[in-house]
Design a protein around this motif. Structure first.
Motif, PDB file in Angstrom:
ATOM      1  N   UNK A   9      -9.272  15.700   4.565  1.00 36.48           N
ATOM      2  CA  UNK A   9      -8.925  16.107   5.929  1.00 36.48           C
ATOM      3  C   UNK A   9      -9.910  17.167   6.393  1.00 36.48           C
ATOM      4  N   UNK A  10     -10.370  17.030   7.628  1.00 40.37           N
ATOM      5  CA  UNK A  10     -11.388  17.922   8.161  1.00 40.37           C
ATOM      6  C   UNK A  10     -10.816  19.272   8.558  1.00 40.37           C
ATOM      7  N   UNK A  11      -9.726  19.268   9.267  1.00 39.17           N
ATOM      8  CA  UNK A  11      -9.154  20.518   9.746  1.00 39.17           C
ATOM      9  C   UNK A  11      -7.869  20.823   8.986  1.00 39.17           C
ATOM     10  N   UNK A  12      -8.002  21.597   7.918  1.00 41.36           N
ATOM     11  CA  UNK A  12      -6.830  22.005   7.140  1.00 41.36           C
ATOM     12  C   UNK A  12      -7.145  23.332   6.468  1.00 41.36           C
ATOM     13  N   UNK A  13      -6.106  24.070   6.185  1.00 40.12           N
ATOM     14  CA  UNK A  13      -6.243  25.342   5.495  1.00 40.12           C
ATOM     15  C   UNK A  13      -6.264  25.036   4.008  1.00 40.12           C
ATOM     16  N   UNK A  14      -7.445  25.086   3.407  1.00 43.27           N
ATOM     17  CA  UNK A  14      -7.601  24.656   2.022  1.00 43.27           C
ATOM     18  C   UNK A  14      -7.977  23.184   1.992  1.00 43.27           C
ATOM     19  N   UNK A  15      -8.352  22.703   0.829  1.00 41.26           N
ATOM     20  CA  UNK A  15      -8.743  21.301   0.696  1.00 41.26           C
ATOM     21  C   UNK A  15      -7.501  20.422   0.667  1.00 41.26           C
ATOM     22  N   UNK A  16      -7.519  19.385   1.481  1.00 47.49           N
ATOM     23  CA  UNK A  16      -6.381  18.488   1.622  1.00 47.49           C
ATOM     24  C   UNK A  16      -6.888  17.058   1.705  1.00 47.49           C
ATOM     25  N   UNK A  17      -6.234  16.136   1.003  1.00 49.47           N
ATOM     26  CA  UNK A  17      -6.700  14.760   0.908  1.00 49.47           C
ATOM     27  C   UNK A  17      -5.572  13.778   1.172  1.00 49.47           C
ATOM     28  N   UNK A  18      -5.967  12.625   1.703  1.00 45.76           N
ATOM     29  CA  UNK A  18      -5.057  11.495   1.843  1.00 45.76           C
ATOM     30  C   UNK A  18      -5.600  10.388   0.942  1.00 45.76           C
ATOM     31  N   UNK A  19      -4.753   9.863   0.071  1.00 42.28           N
ATOM     32  CA  UNK A  19      -5.163   8.846  -0.897  1.00 42.28           C
ATOM     33  C   UNK A  19      -4.382   7.568  -0.599  1.00 42.28           C
ATOM     34  N   UNK A  20      -5.069   6.547  -0.108  1.00 43.37           N
ATOM     35  CA  UNK A  20      -4.445   5.254   0.180  1.00 43.37           C
ATOM     36  C   UNK A  20      -4.680   4.349  -1.024  1.00 43.37           C
ATOM     37  N   UNK A  21      -3.594   3.853  -1.602  1.00 43.27           N
ATOM     38  CA  UNK A  21      -3.681   3.074  -2.841  1.00 43.27           C
ATOM     39  C   UNK A  21      -3.226   1.641  -2.583  1.00 43.27           C
ATOM     40  N   UNK A  22      -4.109   0.681  -2.889  1.00 43.41           N
ATOM     41  CA  UNK A  22      -3.784  -0.737  -2.742  1.00 43.41           C
ATOM     42  C   UNK A  22      -3.471  -1.365  -4.101  1.00 43.41           C
TER      43      UNK A  22
ATOM     44  N   UNK B  14       0.838  -1.183   0.000  1.00 47.27           N
ATOM     45  CA  UNK B  14       0.000   0.000   0.000  1.00 47.27           C
ATOM     46  C   UNK B  14       0.882   1.244   0.000  1.00 47.27           C
ATOM     47  N   UNK B  15       0.452   2.237  -0.755  1.00 47.58           N
ATOM     48  CA  UNK B  15       1.117   3.543  -0.776  1.00 47.58           C
ATOM     49  C   UNK B  15       0.113   4.610  -0.390  1.00 47.58           C
ATOM     50  N   UNK B  16       0.631   5.651   0.234  1.00 48.74           N
ATOM     51  CA  UNK B  16      -0.222   6.780   0.605  1.00 48.74           C
ATOM     52  C   UNK B  16       0.291   8.020  -0.113  1.00 48.74           C
ATOM     53  N   UNK B  17      -0.647   8.749  -0.721  1.00 46.08           N
ATOM     54  CA  UNK B  17      -0.336  10.002  -1.398  1.00 46.08           C
ATOM     55  C   UNK B  17      -1.134  11.109  -0.712  1.00 46.08           C
ATOM     56  N   UNK B  18      -0.604  12.304  -0.776  1.00 48.87           N
ATOM     57  CA  UNK B  18      -1.258  13.460  -0.179  1.00 48.87           C
ATOM     58  C   UNK B  18      -1.491  14.497  -1.261  1.00 48.87           C
ATOM     59  N   UNK B  19      -2.653  15.111  -1.249  1.00 52.91           N
ATOM     60  CA  UNK B  19      -2.983  16.132  -2.237  1.00 52.91           C
ATOM     61  C   UNK B  19      -3.480  17.371  -1.511  1.00 52.91           C
ATOM     62  N   UNK B  20      -2.926  18.508  -1.873  1.00 53.07           N
ATOM     63  CA  UNK B  20      -3.335  19.770  -1.270  1.00 53.07           C
ATOM     64  C   UNK B  20      -3.684  20.755  -2.370  1.00 53.07           C
ATOM     65  N   UNK B  21      -4.821  21.412  -2.201  1.00 50.47           N
ATOM     66  CA  UNK B  21      -5.228  22.428  -3.150  1.00 50.47           C
ATOM     67  C   UNK B  21      -4.701  23.778  -2.680  1.00 50.47           C
ATOM     68  N   UNK B  22      -4.116  24.505  -3.601  1.00 51.07           N
ATOM     69  CA  UNK B  22      -3.620  25.840  -3.269  1.00 51.07           C
ATOM     70  C   UNK B  22      -4.808  26.763  -3.055  1.00 51.07           C
TER      71      UNK B  22
END
Length: 169
Positions: A135-148, A1-9
């Motif tokens: 993510x609920x508490x973040x400045x801007x939209x932020x995501x954690x993507x778990x890839x199997x 499994x890999x985890x990726x993080x995505x943040x919107x500016x």
């Protein structure tokens, strides 16, 4: 499994995302065009005139393109790799669910979201292949993507961008 993080500016006139690997090293950057992007940010949840995001690696080379098609209420995206259609990501026609369908060259995927469009599970033939969590508490939209399903991480990143664009813009 890999985890990726995505943040919107935040505070930008166009959509811009940074994508990081498990070690928090930036691997991709997605940038939309300004003219249609501003319109889509304001009206995109109800009506879209079409919109394009280019996803580049850190060397600036195009990895894939995500095209939001013209439409009303339910969004539809095409993921292009080398100008060839790799996948279509489409919202299911439902007013109370946050579900999407992915038709790709590797098969069909079902994306099931919770009522608040914060947690998504991506399944292929009843097997979970990825999870996307906003993510609920973040400045801007932020995501954690778990890839199997490692070979398809780009498809799941494209799906996370589509979710953010159609559910949280």
């Amino acid at each position: 499994m890999s985890i990726y993080y995505m943040e919107q500016q935040t505070f930008s006139t166009k959509d811009k995302y940074q994508i990081y690997d498990t070690n928090r090293q930036q691997i991709l950057e997605a940038t939309g065009n300004r003219s249609t992007g501003t319109f889509d940010r304001v009206f995109g949840n109800f009506f879209s005139i079409g919109y394009t995001l280019n996803v580049n690696n850190i060397e600036g080379e195009l990895v894939f393109t995500l095209n939001k098609k013209r439409g009303f209420i339910w969004s539809h995206y095409d993921m292009l790799v080398n100008k060839d259609l790799h996948a279509s990501i489409q919202e299911e026609k439902s007013l109370f669910k946050s579900n999407l369908i992915i038709n790709s060259s590797l098969g069909e995927y079902k994306v099931n979201g919770d009522v608040f469009a914060k947690n998504f599970t991506i399944n292929k033939a009843q097997n979970t292949v990825a999870k996307i969590k906003k993510k609920t508490f973040s400045f801007g939209d932020s995501y954690e993507i778990s890839v199997y399903e490692e070979d398809n991480y780009k498809l799941f990143i494209a799906t996370a961008i589509a979710i953010d664009n159609c559910k949280h813009n």
